[in-house]
Design a protein around this motif. Structure first.
Motif, short mmCIF file in Angstrom:
data_model
loop_
_atom_site.label_atom_id
_atom_site.label_comp_id
_atom_site.label_asym_id
_atom_site.label_seq_id
_atom_site.Cartn_x
_atom_site.Cartn_y
_atom_site.Cartn_z
N GLY A 198 0.97 -1.06 -0.11
CA GLY A 198 0.47 0.12 -0.45
C GLY A 198 0.96 1.15 0.15
O GLY A 198 0.45 2.38 -0.83
N GLY B 83 1.44 4.01 -2.54
CA GLY B 83 1.05 5.31 -2.37
C GLY B 83 2.36 6.60 -3.10
O GLY B 83 1.69 7.52 -3.68
N ALA C 111 -4.46 4.77 -0.40
CA ALA C 111 -3.13 4.33 -0.45
C ALA C 111 -2.73 4.42 0.60
O ALA C 111 -1.67 3.19 1.62
#
Length: 600
Positions: free
Chosen positions: A52, A56, A68
């Motif tokens: 994540g 991001g 994210a």
């Protein structure tokens, strides 16, 4: 473009995610092992956080960037509670997982998940999220709200407690699980340090969170623990369960005291004796519940009378006290194990009463009967009546002998063996002389080698007197003949080294220190019935298999008490009983459990 540093950070996050996911796949083979499933959850959310955050850093759209970031927060807040669950189960404390207080830990990651994915409809988790690029990456800054700090705090504390549990395992169990526990404990250091730095805004780039990338070190150390040392093939759960079972599953009451003699733990058997709520007992003094004077020396604390707070009767216990030490060897308390001997002592008292009746009442009454038989025998001329009188005398004498054996039994039961050096040859001569006096007309042959034994002479005399009397009684010779042979033997050998005349002694090879002197009692009678020998087997006498008298029991118990051994060689042509007596001191009751304890 991102440049070398930015690229390294992104690749580090993705590498950590891939490594964590790979470990999840590897651990699937250990699913069901203690702690394995919880650690798989930990690594799965760790992988999710890394992916994540890595994604991001590449997304510059504010909306997608917030999602994210939510994924990264999802992983970071769930990792701590799952790691704590792993540590609890791996170290054998799985019972904590079912407690309500532990389950409440998951309220924070669950709430954080909901708040993170519903931003920007509120600012309960963070506010004013904006992209603030570092090294060309889509890093963000925002104001973390109290709930966010609380969720991160709970996750970090949970992970810290898990690490402490693993460290305690290292200290408690030594090298057995040391490498695995050290690797997993150290793996939490890099991400914890970098996460705390980010939360505190420490460093030149407060928008840059290096915790996901540092999880690569975490994954590497975990990989060493799982693959290099087979962490889930062997874990401390077995040992901790054994320690718990050693106390909780014992039928005997077990109590743990601190250095101030206060109760800190006890098993279910002890709880039944105390008959109080456990929460009200912990921290109280042992003497509040048991009348055990704890200031006595340990050697004096073997048997005490104790009454529990809820008991209807006085119960007596045999008490075993042992020091409780920590891994460093420091005494931190005591372990007390109680053995309820109330029924055993009552049986011994009953046996003592019965024995006293045999010794006194029976003997006195039989003296009257024997006297009457003598008077009757002198006044009758009828052969049939004379035969009946003779039978009465014979049976009466047998009962008198039983009373005498009961007296000898009392001597063995109440006497603590007192060992001293005994010159065997003259000792056996005195045994033979006593047998000739007690059985006029009997012939007692004696051959004895010189030797010295360390024994209790009173107990040994009782043993030999019974064997000689039995030999004379059951011989087929006329006159009744018994033979005593004494020979020094090398340990474990059976070679005769003594020869001599019919009634005297002749010095030959002596028994040497560290060996045993063998005394053999022989007769040429029909042999001891198998039922008699089976009755004195260590398994004990039962209602369907029993001996006809006390003699063999007294002999066996007596030899046990002086630390010797006895062997019966019985055939249709006669019996040889071999008694081996240590020359340098017996064990003082090698099998004293077969003899009822003294009546104190």
């Amino acid at each position: 473009m991102f440049g070398y540093v930015g690229t390294a950070i992104v690749l580090g996050s993705f590498a950590a995610g891939i490594a964590s996911a790979s470990l999840v796949a590897y651990l699937d083979r250990h699913r069901g092992s203690a702690g394995a499933t919880w650690f798989m959850y930990t690594l799965a959310f760790q992988s999710l956080s890394c992916f994540g955050y890595g994604i991001g850093l590449l997304v510059f759209d504010p909306v997608w960037r917030s999602y994210a970031e939510a994924v990264a927060w999802l992983g970071m807040t769930w990792m701590g509670p799952f790691f704590l669950a792993f540590a609890l189960e791996y170290t054998g404390r799985s019972g904590v997982l079912d407690r309500k207080g532990f389950r409440l830990l998951f309220v924070f990651p669950a709430g954080t998940t909901a708040l993170a994915f519903t931003y920007p409809y509120h600012d309960l988790l963070w506010r004013e999220l904006r992209i603030d690029p570092v090294f060309g990456l889509s890093t963000v800054t925002y104001g973390i709200q109290p709930w966010g700090y609380a969720a991160m705090f709970v996750s970090l504390v949970a992970a810290g407690v898990g690490v402490l549990l693993l460290v305690e395992t290292i200290l408690a169990y030594g090298p057995l699980y040391r490498r695995e526990a050290i690797a997993v404990a150290l793996s939490t250091v890099p991400p914890s340090v970098t996460l705390l730095a980010w939360l505190g805004g420490v460093g030149y780039w407060p928008a840059l969170n290096l915790a996901p990338a540092s999880l690569l070190v975490h994954a590497a150390l975990d990989g060493y623990a799982f693959v290099g040392t087979d962490m889930f093939e062997s874990n401390p759960t077995t040992r901790r369960a054994a320690e718990r079972a050693a106390i909780d599953d014992l039928p005997n009451p077990v109590l743990i005291l601190d250095p101030n003699d206060r109760l800190v733990a006890f098993n279910d058997a002890a709880a039944e004796l105390i008959d109080s709520d456990a929460s009200s007992v912990v921290g109280t003094e042992l003497t509040d519940h048991f009348a055990i004077p704890l200031d006595d020396a340990p050697s004096d604390r073997q048997v005490r009378t104790a009454r529990t707070t809820g008991a209807d009767r006085t119960r007596r216990f045999s008490i075993s006290v042992s020091p409780l030490t920590d891994p460093a060897g420091t005494v931190v308390g005591e372990t007390i194990v109680l053995q309820d001997i109330t029924e055993r002592l009552e049986q011994e008292q009953q046996l003592s009463v019965l024995n006293r009746i045999l010794r006194h009442n029976l003997r006195n009454e039989m003296t009257v009967i024997m006297g009457a038989a003598d008077v009757l025998g002198a006044s009758v001329d009828d052969p049939e009546l004379e035969r009946w009188v003779a039978d009465v005398r014979k049976s009466g004498q047998a009962l008198v002998d039983i009373g005498e054996r009961a007296r000898e039994f009392d001597v063995l039961r109440d006497r603590d063996p007192s060992f001293e050096s005994v010159d065997v040859a003259p000792f056996l001569e005195s045994v033979a002389d006593a047998a000739r006096e007690e059985q006029p007309g009997a012939r007692i042959d004696l051959e004895a080698a010189d030797g010295t034994v360390s024994t209790d002479p009173m107990i040994l005399r009782i043993v030999l007197a019974n064997l000689v009397a039995n030999a004379v009684q059951h011989t087929d010779s006329e006159p009744p003949t018994g033979r005593i042979r004494g020979r020094g033997t090398g340990e474990g050998t059976g070679t005769e080294t003594g020869t001599g005349t019919e009634t005297g002694t002749e010095a030959t090879d002596e028994a040497r220190p560290g060996e045993a002197y063998t005394i053999e009692i022989e007769d040429d009678g029909p042999g001891i019935p198998p039922a008699e020998l089976e009755a004195i087997d260590p398994d004990g006498e039962d209602p369907l298999e029993h001996g006809s008298g006390l003699g063999l029991w007294i002999v066996t118990w007596g030899v046990d008490r002086i630390g010797g051994t006895i062997e019966f060689d019985s055939t249709d042509e006669g019996t040889t009983v071999s008694v081996r007596v240590p020359t340098d001191g017996g064990t003082g009751g090698a099998d004293s459990s077969r003899l009822p304890a003294p009546n104190r």
